[in-house]
Write an enzyme that holds these catalytic residues in place. Structure first.
Site, PDB file in Angstrom:
ATOM      1  N   GLY A  11       0.824  -1.197   0.000  1.00 30.14           N
ATOM      2  CA  GLY A  11       0.000   0.000   0.000  1.00 30.14           C
ATOM      3  C   GLY A  11       0.862   1.253   0.000  1.00 30.14           C
ATOM      4  N   ALA A  13       2.813   4.321   1.241  1.00 34.21           N
ATOM      5  CA  ALA A  13       3.570   4.591   2.468  1.00 34.21           C
ATOM      6  C   ALA A  13       3.712   3.351   3.355  1.00 34.21           C
ATOM      7  CB  ALA A  13       2.943   5.748   3.253  1.00 34.21           C
ATOM      8  N   LYS A  16       7.530  -0.073   1.174  1.00 38.05           N
ATOM      9  CA  LYS A  16       7.964  -0.920   0.058  1.00 38.05           C
ATOM     10  C   LYS A  16       9.196  -0.360  -0.657  1.00 38.05           C
ATOM     11  CE  LYS A  16       4.304   0.909  -2.874  1.00 38.05           C
ATOM     12  NZ  LYS A  16       3.910   1.915  -1.863  1.00 38.05           N
ATOM     13  N   SER A  17       9.261   0.958  -0.872  1.00 36.57           N
ATOM     14  CA  SER A  17      10.432   1.537  -1.548  1.00 36.57           C
ATOM     15  C   SER A  17      11.684   1.402  -0.693  1.00 36.57           C
ATOM     16  CB  SER A  17      10.191   3.003  -1.896  1.00 36.57           C
ATOM     17  OG  SER A  17       9.224   3.117  -2.911  1.00 36.57           O
ATOM     18  N   ALA A  35      13.405   6.042 -12.315  1.00 33.05           N
ATOM     19  CA  ALA A  35      12.336   6.861 -11.736  1.00 33.05           C
ATOM     20  C   ALA A  35      11.221   7.073 -12.756  1.00 33.05           C
ATOM     21  CB  ALA A  35      12.901   8.205 -11.300  1.00 33.05           C
ATOM     22  N   THR A  36       9.986   6.861 -12.316  1.00 33.07           N
ATOM     23  CA  THR A  36       8.845   7.014 -13.216  1.00 33.07           C
ATOM     24  C   THR A  36       7.976   8.219 -12.884  1.00 33.07           C
ATOM     25  OG1 THR A  36       7.480   5.555 -11.860  1.00 33.07           O
ATOM     26  CG2 THR A  36       8.728   4.527 -13.665  1.00 33.07           C
ATOM     27  N   SER A  37       8.274   8.902 -11.796  1.00 31.21           N
ATOM     28  CA  SER A  37       7.410  10.015 -11.391  1.00 31.21           C
ATOM     29  C   SER A  37       7.683  11.254 -12.231  1.00 31.21           C
ATOM     30  CB  SER A  37       7.591  10.334  -9.915  1.00 31.21           C
ATOM     31  OG  SER A  37       8.901  10.780  -9.688  1.00 31.21           O
ATOM     32  N   HIS A  51      13.117  11.008  -1.081  1.00 32.89           N
ATOM     33  CA  HIS A  51      13.600   9.720  -1.576  1.00 32.89           C
ATOM     34  C   HIS A  51      15.077   9.786  -1.953  1.00 32.89           C
ATOM     35  CE1 HIS A  51       9.971   6.979  -2.349  1.00 32.89           C
ATOM     36  NE2 HIS A  51       9.578   7.916  -1.525  1.00 32.89           N
ATOM     37  N   ARG A  55      17.810   7.384  -0.207  1.00 32.45           N
ATOM     38  CA  ARG A  55      18.651   6.453  -0.975  1.00 32.45           C
ATOM     39  C   ARG A  55      20.122   6.676  -0.693  1.00 32.45           C
ATOM     40  NH1 ARG A  55      15.223   7.452  -5.117  1.00 32.45           N
ATOM     41  NH2 ARG A  55      16.641   8.802  -6.260  1.00 32.45           N
TER      42      ARG A  55
END
Length: 172
Positions: A11, A13, A16-17, A35-37, A51, A55
């Site tokens: 879900g 938040a 998972k990232s 990155a897809t955002s 993020h 990272r």
């Protein structure tokens, strides 16, 4: 040789990232962040910045909100790629009014031929109520189909809830 695809599902938040990033760091391979955002507002810019800090150094980042295959095709077996995330990629496809079946087929084929290890992050959107509008229902259905297809090609599927990983297929 096809890649080892690890599919991380959870879900919003859910952690998972962060879990996916940890898998990549622990692999000791050269780390690629796909990155897809897209940045449309200050809230998304702040999330992306968080993020980046989370990272840390040691990542090569490619921004590919729509076309992932060319990046995946350029990778090799010395690398591990974190594709974060399939949900945002699907949203981008829908906003562009792309043919979702074709886009999904292209993505799956690229993942199957990629020689790098690939960790794909995606949101589980089917645990909530039925959305009240057609576009949201269309998205939920498309996301469900994409998640099913990703789970089918991945030897390892991990669900993350409240930061806790659970293997649904394969092993942690």
């Amino acid at each position: 040789m096809p890649s080892k695809v690890t599919f991380i599902l959870g879900g919003a938040a859910s952690g998972k990232s962060a879990y996916a990033e940890k898998l990549c760091v622990n692999s000791r391979k050269d780390r690629i962040y796909l990155a897809t955002s897209q940045v449309f507002d200050t809230e998304m810019r702040a999330k992306i910045d968080r993020h980046l800090v989370q990272r840390g150094p040691g990542w090569t980042t490619y921004e590919a909100p729509m076309e992932l295959a060319s990046v995946l095709d350029s990778l090799n077996e010395t690398q591990i790629c974190l594709l974060d995330c399939a949900t945002m990629w699907l949203s981008n496809q829908m906003l562009a009014e792309a043919d979702l079946n074709t886009a999904q087929d292209v993505l799956l084929a690229a993942l199957e031929r990629c020689t790098a290890d690939v960790v794909v992050v995606s949101n589980e959107v089917g645990h909530g109520i039925v959305p009240d509008n057609a576009l949201a229902r269309q998205f939920r259905e498309a996301q469900g189909r994409l998640n099913i297809a990703l789970a089918q090609i991945a030897p390892t599927v991990i669900q993350v809830t409240a930061g806790l990983p659970r293997a649904l297929k394969g092993q942690l």
